[in-house]
Design a protein around this motif. Sequence first.
Motif, PDB file in Angstrom:
ATOM      1  N   LYS A  34      88.853 -51.384  16.414  1.00  0.00           N
ATOM      2  CA  LYS A  34      89.075 -52.157  17.834  1.00  0.00           C
ATOM      3  C   LYS A  34      90.203 -51.578  18.687  1.00  0.00           C
ATOM      4  CE  LYS A  34      92.501 -55.194  15.277  1.00  0.00           C
ATOM      5  NZ  LYS A  34      92.623 -56.714  14.915  1.00  0.00           N
ATOM      6  N   ASP A  35      91.046 -50.563  17.830  1.00  0.00           N
ATOM      7  CA  ASP A  35      92.035 -49.937  18.348  1.00  0.00           C
ATOM      8  C   ASP A  35      91.594 -48.725  19.312  1.00  0.00           C
ATOM      9  OD1 ASP A  35      91.118 -48.467  16.189  1.00  0.00           O
ATOM     10  OD2 ASP A  35      92.845 -47.448  15.988  1.00  0.00           O
ATOM     11  N   ILE A  36      90.548 -48.147  19.061  1.00  0.00           N
ATOM     12  CA  ILE A  36      89.811 -47.074  19.647  1.00  0.00           C
ATOM     13  C   ILE A  36      89.266 -47.771  20.820  1.00  0.00           C
ATOM     14  CG2 ILE A  36      88.091 -45.177  19.665  1.00  0.00           C
ATOM     15  CD1 ILE A  36      88.996 -44.503  17.071  1.00  0.00           C
ATOM     16  N   LEU A  37      88.518 -48.538  20.686  1.00  0.00           N
ATOM     17  CA  LEU A  37      87.688 -49.383  21.836  1.00  0.00           C
ATOM     18  C   LEU A  37      88.629 -49.853  22.765  1.00  0.00           C
ATOM     19  CD1 LEU A  37      84.591 -51.328  20.430  1.00  0.00           C
ATOM     20  CD2 LEU A  37      84.807 -48.958  21.081  1.00  0.00           C
ATOM     21  N   ALA A  38      89.683 -50.543  22.413  1.00  0.00           N
ATOM     22  CA  ALA A  38      90.842 -50.978  23.397  1.00  0.00           C
ATOM     23  C   ALA A  38      91.390 -49.846  24.173  1.00  0.00           C
ATOM     24  CB  ALA A  38      91.696 -51.634  22.709  1.00  0.00           C
ATOM     25  N   LYS A  39      91.572 -48.736  23.308  1.00  0.00           N
ATOM     26  CA  LYS A  39      92.219 -47.511  24.265  1.00  0.00           C
ATOM     27  C   LYS A  39      91.309 -46.984  25.349  1.00  0.00           C
ATOM     28  CE  LYS A  39      94.599 -42.965  23.106  1.00  0.00           C
ATOM     29  NZ  LYS A  39      94.918 -42.245  22.049  1.00  0.00           N
ATOM     30  N   GLU A  40      90.188 -47.049  25.017  1.00  0.00           N
ATOM     31  CA  GLU A  40      89.052 -46.429  25.992  1.00  0.00           C
ATOM     32  C   GLU A  40      88.620 -47.634  26.944  1.00  0.00           C
ATOM     33  OE1 GLU A  40      87.540 -43.610  25.939  1.00  0.00           O
ATOM     34  OE2 GLU A  40      88.826 -42.731  24.463  1.00  0.00           O
ATOM     35  N   GLY A  41      89.044 -48.956  26.715  1.00  0.00           N
ATOM     36  CA  GLY A  41      88.768 -50.032  27.668  1.00  0.00           C
ATOM     37  C   GLY A  41      87.350 -50.393  27.555  1.00  0.00           C
ATOM     38  N   VAL A  42      86.755 -50.226  26.420  1.00  0.00           N
ATOM     39  CA  VAL A  42      85.241 -50.674  26.103  1.00  0.00           C
ATOM     40  C   VAL A  42      85.199 -51.887  25.425  1.00  0.00           C
ATOM     41  CG1 VAL A  42      83.012 -49.821  25.065  1.00  0.00           C
ATOM     42  CG2 VAL A  42      84.415 -48.160  26.288  1.00  0.00           C
ATOM     43  N   SER A  43      84.241 -52.925  25.538  1.00  0.00           N
ATOM     44  CA  SER A  43      84.260 -53.907  24.691  1.00  0.00           C
ATOM     45  C   SER A  43      83.293 -53.802  23.667  1.00  0.00           C
ATOM     46  CB  SER A  43      83.252 -55.102  25.832  1.00  0.00           C
ATOM     47  OG  SER A  43      84.132 -55.300  26.900  1.00  0.00           O
ATOM     48  N   PRO A  44      83.432 -54.422  22.546  1.00  0.00           N
ATOM     49  CA  PRO A  44      82.810 -54.194  21.373  1.00  0.00           C
ATOM     50  C   PRO A  44      81.236 -54.296  21.516  1.00  0.00           C
ATOM     51  CG  PRO A  44      84.618 -55.555  21.019  1.00  0.00           C
ATOM     52  CD  PRO A  44      84.545 -55.384  22.396  1.00  0.00           C
ATOM     53  N   PRO A  45      80.352 -53.779  21.018  1.00  0.00           N
ATOM     54  CA  PRO A  45      79.022 -53.644  21.404  1.00  0.00           C
ATOM     55  C   PRO A  45      78.187 -55.056  20.718  1.00  0.00           C
ATOM     56  CG  PRO A  45      79.385 -52.183  19.318  1.00  0.00           C
ATOM     57  CD  PRO A  45      80.635 -52.830  19.986  1.00  0.00           C
ATOM     58  N   HIS A  46      77.436 -55.589  21.660  1.00  0.00           N
ATOM     59  CA  HIS A  46      76.617 -56.833  20.974  1.00  0.00           C
ATOM     60  C   HIS A  46      74.968 -56.251  21.275  1.00  0.00           C
ATOM     61  CE1 HIS A  46      79.598 -59.678  21.203  1.00  0.00           C
ATOM     62  NE2 HIS A  46      80.135 -58.950  22.100  1.00  0.00           N
ATOM     63  N   THR A  47      74.704 -55.084  21.951  1.00  0.00           N
ATOM     64  CA  THR A  47      73.398 -54.574  21.841  1.00  0.00           C
ATOM     65  C   THR A  47      73.282 -53.248  21.027  1.00  0.00           C
ATOM     66  OG1 THR A  47      73.561 -53.613  23.915  1.00  0.00           O
ATOM     67  CG2 THR A  47      72.988 -56.137  23.785  1.00  0.00           C
ATOM     68  N   TRP A  48      72.262 -52.764  20.776  1.00  0.00           N
ATOM     69  CA  TRP A  48      72.035 -51.687  20.262  1.00  0.00           C
ATOM     70  C   TRP A  48      72.247 -50.389  21.272  1.00  0.00           C
ATOM     71  CZ3 TRP A  48      66.365 -52.048  17.932  1.00  0.00           C
ATOM     72  CH2 TRP A  48      66.662 -52.955  16.541  1.00  0.00           C
ATOM     73  N   ALA A  49      71.958 -50.600  22.535  1.00  0.00           N
ATOM     74  CA  ALA A  49      72.340 -49.633  23.739  1.00  0.00           C
ATOM     75  C   ALA A  49      73.864 -49.480  23.730  1.00  0.00           C
ATOM     76  CB  ALA A  49      71.710 -49.978  25.112  1.00  0.00           C
ATOM     77  N   GLU A  50      74.479 -50.646  23.736  1.00  0.00           N
ATOM     78  CA  GLU A  50      76.024 -50.646  23.802  1.00  0.00           C
ATOM     79  C   GLU A  50      76.403 -49.861  22.649  1.00  0.00           C
ATOM     80  OE1 GLU A  50      76.422 -54.780  26.126  1.00  0.00           O
ATOM     81  OE2 GLU A  50      77.190 -54.729  24.041  1.00  0.00           O
ATOM     82  N   LEU A  51      76.008 -50.217  21.352  1.00  0.00           N
ATOM     83  CA  LEU A  51      76.639 -49.373  20.255  1.00  0.00           C
ATOM     84  C   LEU A  51      76.195 -47.990  20.268  1.00  0.00           C
ATOM     85  CD1 LEU A  51      76.191 -50.671  16.466  1.00  0.00           C
ATOM     86  CD2 LEU A  51      75.610 -48.217  17.159  1.00  0.00           C
ATOM     87  N   GLU A  52      75.030 -47.725  20.659  1.00  0.00           N
ATOM     88  CA  GLU A  52      74.567 -46.305  20.764  1.00  0.00           C
ATOM     89  C   GLU A  52      75.432 -45.436  21.931  1.00  0.00           C
ATOM     90  OE1 GLU A  52      70.493 -43.711  21.894  1.00  0.00           O
ATOM     91  OE2 GLU A  52      70.344 -45.888  21.079  1.00  0.00           O
ATOM     92  N   GLU A  53      75.788 -46.111  22.979  1.00  0.00           N
ATOM     93  CA  GLU A  53      76.627 -45.453  23.943  1.00  0.00           C
ATOM     94  C   GLU A  53      77.870 -44.983  23.376  1.00  0.00           C
ATOM     95  OE1 GLU A  53      77.631 -43.432  27.587  1.00  0.00           O
ATOM     96  OE2 GLU A  53      75.707 -44.261  26.599  1.00  0.00           O
ATOM     97  N   ALA A  54      78.615 -46.118  22.706  1.00  0.00           N
ATOM     98  CA  ALA A  54      80.028 -45.704  22.274  1.00  0.00           C
ATOM     99  C   ALA A  54      79.840 -44.819  21.143  1.00  0.00           C
ATOM    100  CB  ALA A  54      80.551 -47.034  21.962  1.00  0.00           C
ATOM    101  N   ALA A  55      79.023 -44.829  20.210  1.00  0.00           N
ATOM    102  CA  ALA A  55      78.770 -43.892  18.974  1.00  0.00           C
ATOM    103  C   ALA A  55      78.508 -42.673  19.525  1.00  0.00           C
ATOM    104  CB  ALA A  55      77.547 -44.180  18.177  1.00  0.00           C
ATOM    105  N   LYS A  56      77.845 -42.298  20.651  1.00  0.00           N
ATOM    106  CA  LYS A  56      77.629 -40.910  21.168  1.00  0.00           C
ATOM    107  C   LYS A  56      78.528 -40.343  22.002  1.00  0.00           C
ATOM    108  CE  LYS A  56      73.431 -41.605  23.230  1.00  0.00           C
ATOM    109  NZ  LYS A  56      72.288 -41.408  23.735  1.00  0.00           N
ATOM    110  N   THR A  57      79.287 -41.166  22.569  1.00  0.00           N
ATOM    111  CA  THR A  57      80.594 -40.704  23.693  1.00  0.00           C
ATOM    112  C   THR A  57      81.925 -40.765  23.277  1.00  0.00           C
ATOM    113  OG1 THR A  57      80.515 -42.696  24.871  1.00  0.00           O
ATOM    114  CG2 THR A  57      78.923 -40.984  25.569  1.00  0.00           C
ATOM    115  N   ILE A  58      82.171 -42.021  22.445  1.00  0.00           N
ATOM    116  CA  ILE A  58      83.573 -42.411  22.409  1.00  0.00           C
ATOM    117  C   ILE A  58      83.799 -41.609  20.961  1.00  0.00           C
ATOM    118  CG2 ILE A  58      85.269 -43.955  21.781  1.00  0.00           C
ATOM    119  CD1 ILE A  58      83.788 -45.911  23.789  1.00  0.00           C
ATOM    120  N   ALA A  59      83.249 -41.838  19.868  1.00  0.00           N
ATOM    121  CA  ALA A  59      83.332 -41.294  18.548  1.00  0.00           C
ATOM    122  C   ALA A  59      83.947 -39.844  18.466  1.00  0.00           C
ATOM    123  CB  ALA A  59      82.193 -41.733  17.797  1.00  0.00           C
ATOM    124  N   PRO A  60      82.921 -38.938  19.175  1.00  0.00           N
ATOM    125  CA  PRO A  60      83.336 -37.615  19.156  1.00  0.00           C
ATOM    126  C   PRO A  60      84.646 -37.190  19.787  1.00  0.00           C
ATOM    127  CG  PRO A  60      81.158 -37.870  19.906  1.00  0.00           C
ATOM    128  CD  PRO A  60      81.750 -39.264  19.748  1.00  0.00           C
TER     129      PRO A  60
END
Length: 423
Positions: free
Chosen positions: A157-183
């Motif tokens: 939650k600290d990283i998503l908050a820093k990026e201004g991104v809401s926690p994912p509720h769909t696969w598309a949202e999870l996939e987008e954050a996993a591909k762009t934010i995690a790296p």
Amino acid sequence: MRWMTTAGKCLLALGVVLAGCVPAHRPGAHSADADRGPLTLATAGDLTGYLGSVLGDWNRDHPDEQITLVQLPDSADETHAQMVTDLRRAEHSRFDVLNIDVAWTSEFAAAGWLRPLERDRFPLKSFLQPVVDTATYGNRLYAVPYVTNAGLLLYRKDILAKEGVSPPHTWAELEEAAKTIAPKYGLGGYAGQFLPYEGLTVNAAEAVYSAGGSILGDEGRRVTVNSAAARQGIGFLARGVRQGWIPRAALTYKEEESKQAFQDGRLLFLRNWPYAFASASAPGSAVAGKVGVLPLPGLDGPGRSVLGGSDLAVSAHARHPDTAARLIAYLTSEAVQRQVLTRGALPPVRAALYEDPDLVKKFPYLPILRSSVLHAAPRPKSPRYDQVSLVVQAAVQDALTGHQTPEAAVRRLSRELDAVSTH
């Protein structure tokens, strides 16, 4: 079996008893007191050690109905094998009451190894209702739910908050954050339990369910997996490995390995059981205070977890069936179920405990877990569940490793499950 599926580990165990110290069954004439007397309770490896004192209380209050504990291996597969071997010995079985993975109830009941139970002897209406279905086969009650579980999504939650991104509720949202934010933070994107074992069956089933599909119907008599939903679910996982937002290391993960990767600060998202949230949030964890938890995401919104946990069943050759039924009623009483949570750190089956303000304060994930359990589904019911699980593991592993396309893996899965269900 967390579904005991740590399935082996959600099973609770209890003390070590040498095989030679366990009394054999003694067939003989029936007397007025024949249905009451000492028993053995078989279960898998202990996680917290709390149940020994719970059963100690029973033994103190029931001097003529002592419970002897039989501890089997931590591994769900090994526990299953030892229980099956013992149950096949019929009247020579050592085990009277069995703490079994919820996925085994149908298999054991169909084989004639379990004694049907009277519904009115147990507080089934006080349970979270989906868990009751795990204890039935052919519309009869063959076990009583003892511990439940549902998969959850842990996230930083600290990283998503820093990026201004809401926690994912769909696969598309999870996939987008996993591909762009995690790296950007040197993290793996997403992981579950993808080693070929029972955990992979659970993760695959959740992916299929979360796309609106199913694997088997009619208690294993009908194969339903050859669907667009199954192709989408398996395809979601395979795409993650192929594109790298599911790290290849996750193909070696069981519950503990995946939990440790998240707890060490190496993952942005993790699918696991509630115990992983408690562990990652505890003092000493590298991510303590930084962990959020949600229901699993799905194709178009919140997904659907597989029900984990364990059921208590009575062997068809139990020496004292009345004592066995009363022991199960005791272990599913509200007082003991409270200890399942507070001392055993495992999700209870009693619905009221999920709304207890003191418990929610201590275990803040309880409302989310309750919602996940209420919307969860059992693993595919089948009297040949062990074969079903092996077929799912093999086909999905080939999809994840790129040896087959998700479409080909689903077609193969349908063919092989049809062979299992018709033989």
